[in-house]
Scaffold this active site. Structure first.
Site, short mmCIF file in Angstrom:
data_model
loop_
_atom_site.label_atom_id
_atom_site.label_comp_id
_atom_site.label_asym_id
_atom_site.label_seq_id
_atom_site.Cartn_x
_atom_site.Cartn_y
_atom_site.Cartn_z
N THR A 1 0.76 -1.22 0.00
CA THR A 1 0.00 0.00 0.00
C THR A 1 0.81 1.30 0.00
OG1 THR A 1 -1.52 -1.35 1.20
CG2 THR A 1 -1.79 1.01 1.46
N ARG B 1 -11.95 -9.39 -2.34
CA ARG B 1 -11.44 -9.15 -0.98
C ARG B 1 -11.05 -7.67 -0.85
NH1 ARG B 1 -6.31 -6.98 0.93
NH2 ARG B 1 -6.08 -7.64 3.09
N VAL B 2 -11.54 -7.05 0.19
CA VAL B 2 -11.23 -5.65 0.44
C VAL B 2 -10.51 -5.56 1.78
CG1 VAL B 2 -12.23 -3.38 0.88
CG2 VAL B 2 -13.19 -4.84 -0.91
N GLY B 3 -9.38 -4.88 1.79
CA GLY B 3 -8.62 -4.70 3.02
C GLY B 3 -8.96 -3.38 3.68
N ASP B 4 -8.03 -2.85 4.45
CA ASP B 4 -8.32 -1.64 5.21
C ASP B 4 -8.19 -0.36 4.39
OD1 ASP B 4 -5.54 -2.20 5.07
OD2 ASP B 4 -5.15 -0.76 6.65
N THR C 1 -0.66 0.95 6.56
CA THR C 1 -0.24 -0.12 5.65
C THR C 1 0.17 -1.33 6.47
OG1 THR C 1 1.38 -0.78 3.98
CG2 THR C 1 2.10 0.86 5.58
N GLY D 1 -3.93 -5.86 6.53
CA GLY D 1 -5.18 -5.12 6.36
C GLY D 1 -6.30 -5.60 7.25
#
Lengths: 311, 311
Positions: B179, B207-210, B230, B233
């Site tokens: 990130t 998939r979605v991270g932070d 970073t 996530g």
């Protein structure tokens, strides 16, 4: 000692606009969902199972804007969002923009249990549902005549001044009531929260509100509290509302009641946002706050009689 | 007085594994991105423009895991996530799982500016990009030979014990660095933060991270601080990391340095999570924290020389 609270949305419906028969239907739906979660807690089940059970029932009830009976997107489909969080180990699962999963909260629970991830969206979330053997339902399963009518009423309305130039960008939240959710504390002191929604009537496809966002619509931490919100999703996202309540307890030493009052009656109101939330703290104290005229809600604690309220 | 910090990911790459030429390339990329944001602040531009400018450059740089050069999903495509937040009015924009937008952070900015929404995902986000006239790029634009190789290396590896039974559920984060992000305070005291990523190598589609989640990967509030994170996530989602830092200031009265130390070195480490974050507070104090061996980062304040660091 256990505690459970549920909500079926906070909105602008003024007293008197809900006729007796319809009010009774809402009360029955809330009563059934509360009883389902209550039963889990009564037989020493965990808070996570209790909130999932209660929200599943609200999703299945066509009266509420989640699962069957959800509002429609501008394109006339249903796109569902849900999340669930375990306050004991800070595990969480969330899904957004799913179109073929009967109970999004159950899919969120499986994301929590069976993947290293927290958040799956769109086709990826649906593909995961296929992999774990969840039966697909057609999108039409979710659509009720009433919601189709609400969308038609919205799109038939002449656009407000200035909107004509940017028709796709307008806010379109006309649904008087929204999102469903539950928070619980079980006898072992574990906290959990879950939230599920169809979003806003006539929403742009792909628009995600606060409900599936951990921190905004749902948060649980045994050290502070469990929270599920409903209302102006965008404002709850910007203020990271559910986690903000927990942080007021954790870092500010506030009581749950003081935290909810400050967040809903002062901060949200000062931002021009409306909505509500249900919360339960580590001691099993339940606080429900909203700055709308009404909020569909219910609660029960061990040894106390269940309550269902609207106004 | 203004302040700007950027990052290009925090990871496990041990000193010595980055050869001189490659290290120089990373330093050059960070230097250019920092200079771009610096220039905005120097000519009295706003913090929001500065973070957008810096992150746009990092997205265009194939070395970083955002925009061109992002890691691939298990299916060999690129899916991008980004978010941006204006600390002055708590406005925010975020997009996730977009496949054809060259600069996701710019799309997130347009969500912030031109819609009543905060978060758009998948096709809905791309449809919005079409509407506002953003040129589509083919997904191949993002894919570099190096990232294709990283995916091949991952999928060729024999599965770890226990993973064979549940191949689709395994965690697959092998990318040593991730990130990108930026935080800024401009001369007028406005704070802003932005984050952009391709996620994790071999991630499950959807998939979605932070990074695109307001509160987790990105948060800004003039009253406290601006943060971009970073790392793992999923853990940053569960701890609502960026907002947690702001809450330690707002409700706990902590200094930015104390808040970052407590969050990264104590809490995250105790959870077994690794990563880092950059933050700037209302007074223009910059704090960068990480519990990984290295973090690509740069910072500059008015009247001071820019710094670029890796270890």
């Amino acid at each position: 000692m256990y505690a459970l609270a549920i909500h079926g949305g906070a909105g602008t419906l003024p007293r008197g606009q809900l006729d007796g028969e319809r009010e009774q239907a809402y009360r029955s739906g809330l009563t059934r969902a509360l009883a389902m979660g209550h039963e889990v807690l009564e037989r020493d089940g965990c808070a996570l199972d209790a909130v999932e059970a209660a929200v599943t029932l609200l999703e299945d009830d066509a009266l509420f804007n989640a699962g069957r009976g959800a509002v429609l997107t501008l394109e006339g489909n249903v796109e569902l969002d849900a999340s669930i969080m375990d306050g004991e180990r800070l595990r969480a699962g969330a899904v957004a923009a799913v179109t073929c999963v009967r109970n999004p909260v159950r899919l969120a629970r499986r994301v929590l249990e069976d993947t290293p991830h927290v958040f799956l969206v769109g086709h990826g979330a649906e593909h995961f549902a296929d992999e774990i053997g969840m039966v697909r339902v057609p999108n039409a399963y979710f659509i009720t005549p009433e919601r189709a009518q609400q969308l038609a009423a919205l799109t038939a309305r002449p656009p407000a001044a200035g909107v004509a130039q940017r028709p796709v960008l307008a806010a379109r939240d006309d649904s008087p009531f929204g999102t469903v959710g539950a928070v619980a504390r079980d006898r072992a002191g574990r906290l959990a929260a879950a939230t599920s929604t169809g979003g806003m009537n006539g929403k742009r496809p792909g628009r995600v509100g606060d409900s599936p966002v951990i921190g905004a619509g749902t948060y649980a931490d045994n050290q502070s509290c469990a929270v599920s919100t409903t209302g102006h999703g965008e404002w709850f996202l910007r203020t990271v509302q559910a986690h903000d309540i927990a942080a007021r307890l954790r870092y500010g030493g506030a009581s749950l009641e003081a935290a909810v009052t400050a967040a809903i009656e002062q901060r949200l109101a000062s931002l021009g946002a409306s909505g509500g939330l249900i919360a339960v703290d580590a001691r099993g104290q339940i606080v429900i706050g909203y700055n709308t005229p009404a909020m569909f809600r219910g609660s029960v604690r061990s040894g106390e009689a269940p309550r269902i309220d609207i106004y």
